[in-house]
Design a protein around this motif. Structure first.
Motif, short mmCIF file in Angstrom:
data_model
loop_
_atom_site.label_atom_id
_atom_site.label_comp_id
_atom_site.label_asym_id
_atom_site.label_seq_id
_atom_site.Cartn_x
_atom_site.Cartn_y
_atom_site.Cartn_z
N THR A 91 14.52 18.44 -4.56
CA THR A 91 14.79 17.15 -5.21
C THR A 91 14.08 16.03 -4.46
OG1 THR A 91 16.96 17.97 -5.88
CG2 THR A 91 16.60 15.59 -5.99
N LYS A 92 13.42 15.14 -5.21
CA LYS A 92 12.66 14.05 -4.60
C LYS A 92 13.27 12.71 -4.96
CE LYS A 92 8.21 16.50 -4.83
NZ LYS A 92 7.93 16.56 -3.39
N ALA A 93 13.18 11.76 -4.02
CA ALA A 93 13.64 10.39 -4.26
C ALA A 93 12.75 9.43 -3.49
CB ALA A 93 15.09 10.21 -3.84
N ASP A 94 12.23 8.42 -4.17
CA ASP A 94 11.45 7.39 -3.49
C ASP A 94 12.38 6.47 -2.72
OD1 ASP A 94 8.97 8.24 -4.47
OD2 ASP A 94 9.17 7.03 -6.30
N LEU A 95 11.93 6.08 -1.53
CA LEU A 95 12.63 5.04 -0.76
C LEU A 95 12.05 3.68 -1.10
CD1 LEU A 95 12.81 6.86 2.70
CD2 LEU A 95 14.46 6.92 0.81
N PHE A 96 10.74 3.60 -1.20
CA PHE A 96 10.06 2.41 -1.73
C PHE A 96 8.73 2.86 -2.31
CE2 PHE A 96 9.42 2.50 2.91
CZ PHE A 96 8.03 2.61 3.00
N TYR A 97 8.19 2.04 -3.23
CA TYR A 97 7.01 2.45 -3.97
C TYR A 97 6.12 1.24 -4.22
CZ TYR A 97 4.27 5.11 -7.43
OH TYR A 97 3.27 5.74 -8.11
N GLN A 98 5.04 1.14 -3.46
CA GLN A 98 4.05 0.07 -3.64
C GLN A 98 4.71 -1.26 -3.99
OE1 GLN A 98 1.44 1.83 -6.59
NE2 GLN A 98 0.20 2.81 -5.03
N ILE A 99 5.44 -1.77 -3.03
CA ILE A 99 6.23 -2.99 -3.23
C ILE A 99 5.34 -4.15 -3.69
CG2 ILE A 99 7.66 -4.70 -2.05
CD1 ILE A 99 8.51 -2.37 -0.18
N GLY A 100 5.84 -4.91 -4.63
CA GLY A 100 5.11 -6.09 -5.10
C GLY A 100 4.47 -5.87 -6.45
N VAL A 101 3.77 -6.89 -6.93
CA VAL A 101 3.14 -6.86 -8.26
C VAL A 101 1.64 -6.97 -8.11
CG1 VAL A 101 5.17 -7.81 -9.39
CG2 VAL A 101 3.42 -9.35 -8.50
N GLY A 102 0.95 -6.69 -9.21
CA GLY A 102 -0.51 -6.81 -9.19
C GLY A 102 -1.17 -5.56 -8.64
N VAL A 103 -2.48 -5.59 -8.58
CA VAL A 103 -3.26 -4.43 -8.16
C VAL A 103 -2.99 -4.07 -6.71
CG1 VAL A 103 -5.60 -3.54 -7.84
CG2 VAL A 103 -5.07 -4.96 -9.83
N ASP A 160 0.81 -1.22 0.00
CA ASP A 160 0.00 0.00 0.00
C ASP A 160 0.84 1.27 0.00
OD1 ASP A 160 -2.21 -1.61 0.21
OD2 ASP A 160 -2.78 -0.98 2.23
N LEU A 161 2.08 1.17 0.44
CA LEU A 161 2.83 2.37 0.83
C LEU A 161 3.80 2.90 -0.23
CD1 LEU A 161 3.75 1.57 4.55
CD2 LEU A 161 1.71 2.71 3.63
N VAL A 162 3.96 4.23 -0.18
CA VAL A 162 5.00 4.92 -0.95
C VAL A 162 5.70 5.87 0.02
CG1 VAL A 162 5.53 6.52 -2.84
CG2 VAL A 162 3.67 4.84 -3.09
N ALA A 163 7.03 5.80 0.07
CA ALA A 163 7.81 6.68 0.94
C ALA A 163 8.74 7.52 0.07
CB ALA A 163 8.62 5.88 1.95
N THR A 164 8.72 8.83 0.29
CA THR A 164 9.50 9.76 -0.55
C THR A 164 10.25 10.75 0.32
OG1 THR A 164 7.81 9.60 -2.28
CG2 THR A 164 9.37 11.42 -2.45
N LEU A 165 11.50 11.01 -0.02
CA LEU A 165 12.32 12.01 0.65
C LEU A 165 12.48 13.20 -0.29
CD1 LEU A 165 14.15 12.74 3.12
CD2 LEU A 165 16.06 11.84 1.77
N THR A 166 12.27 14.42 0.25
CA THR A 166 12.45 15.65 -0.51
C THR A 166 13.51 16.51 0.17
OG1 THR A 166 10.13 15.60 -1.20
CG2 THR A 166 11.32 17.67 -1.49
N SER A 167 14.47 16.99 -0.60
CA SER A 167 15.57 17.80 -0.05
C SER A 167 15.15 19.26 0.05
CB SER A 167 16.79 17.69 -0.96
OG SER A 167 16.59 18.45 -2.14
#
Length: 211
Positions: free
Chosen positions: A83-95, A72-79
């Protein structure tokens, strides 16, 4: 008679050397939060850093991250520079993504383990182990934090945002932190200062020659 000129050049060179930087480590910590369920905006926490240094390496620590559906989760760091960078983005496959849990301390830096692959190996049954992981964006594509933020200043507001893109599962973060290997930004003398020293030496040398 060239000693004056050599001396002036030496002083100018010394000033340049003194303006060079050296390595340092900056560590800062921020507050945690409850992660709102099914919220496109998510929730953010800010770390404000006062040291004005240049980023050469970075690690992001998520302490006490818990959630009952990692996909379910998206984690993002902004400087501070935006500048933005994802740490993780909806891990896994499928809906619905990976149904494994977060439950532990997760750090993100270049060269860490593959979090998507780690989650896939759990088959949705248990929580991913605490550890150091490579940041990644959509479809598990790696994000290289050092290359993303290198050369930016540490000073200012660093923002961590975590959003939950689906309903029915909740979570929280106890705290988070940043660890930089950085370079101190020293005051660099204006070019005119060094030129003035050299010109002064030349003028004195010229006067001595006329005598």
């Amino acid at each position: 008679m060239n000693r004056l000129l050599i001396g002036a050049c030496a002083i100018a060179c010394a000033l340049t050397v003194q303006s060079q930087s050296h390595g340092d480590v900056v560590v800062a910590n921020g507050d945690g939060f409850l992660i709102p369920d099914d919220s496109p905006a998510g929730i953010s926490s800010v770390i404000t850093i006062t040291q004005n240094e240049m980023v050469s390496d970075i690690q992001v620590d998520l302490v006490g991250l818990s959630h009952s559906w990692a996909g379910d989760l998206v984690a993002t760091l902004t400087s501070p520079s935006g500048t933005k960078a994802d740490l993780f983005y909806q891990i896994g496959v499928g809906v619905y993504g990976d149904g494994s849990d977060f439950s532990g301390d997760y750090s993100f830096a270049d060269g860490g383990a593959d979090l998507d692959a780690t989650m896939a190996g759990l088959n949705g049954g248990t929580a991913a182990p605490s550890g150091l992981y490579q940041a990644a964006t959509d479809n598990g594509n790696p994000v290289f934090l050092t290359a993303t933020f290198a050369g930016e200043t540490t000073a200012g507001d660093w923002i961590l945002n975590i959003r939950d893109d689906a309903s029915a599962d909740t979570g929280s973060l106890d705290s988070w932190g940043l660890r930089f290997t950085s370079t101190r930004i020293a005051a660099v003398p204006e070019p005119g200062h060094a030129s003035l020293l050299i010109l002064t030496g030349l003028a004195v040398l010229k006067r001595r020659r006329r005598r």
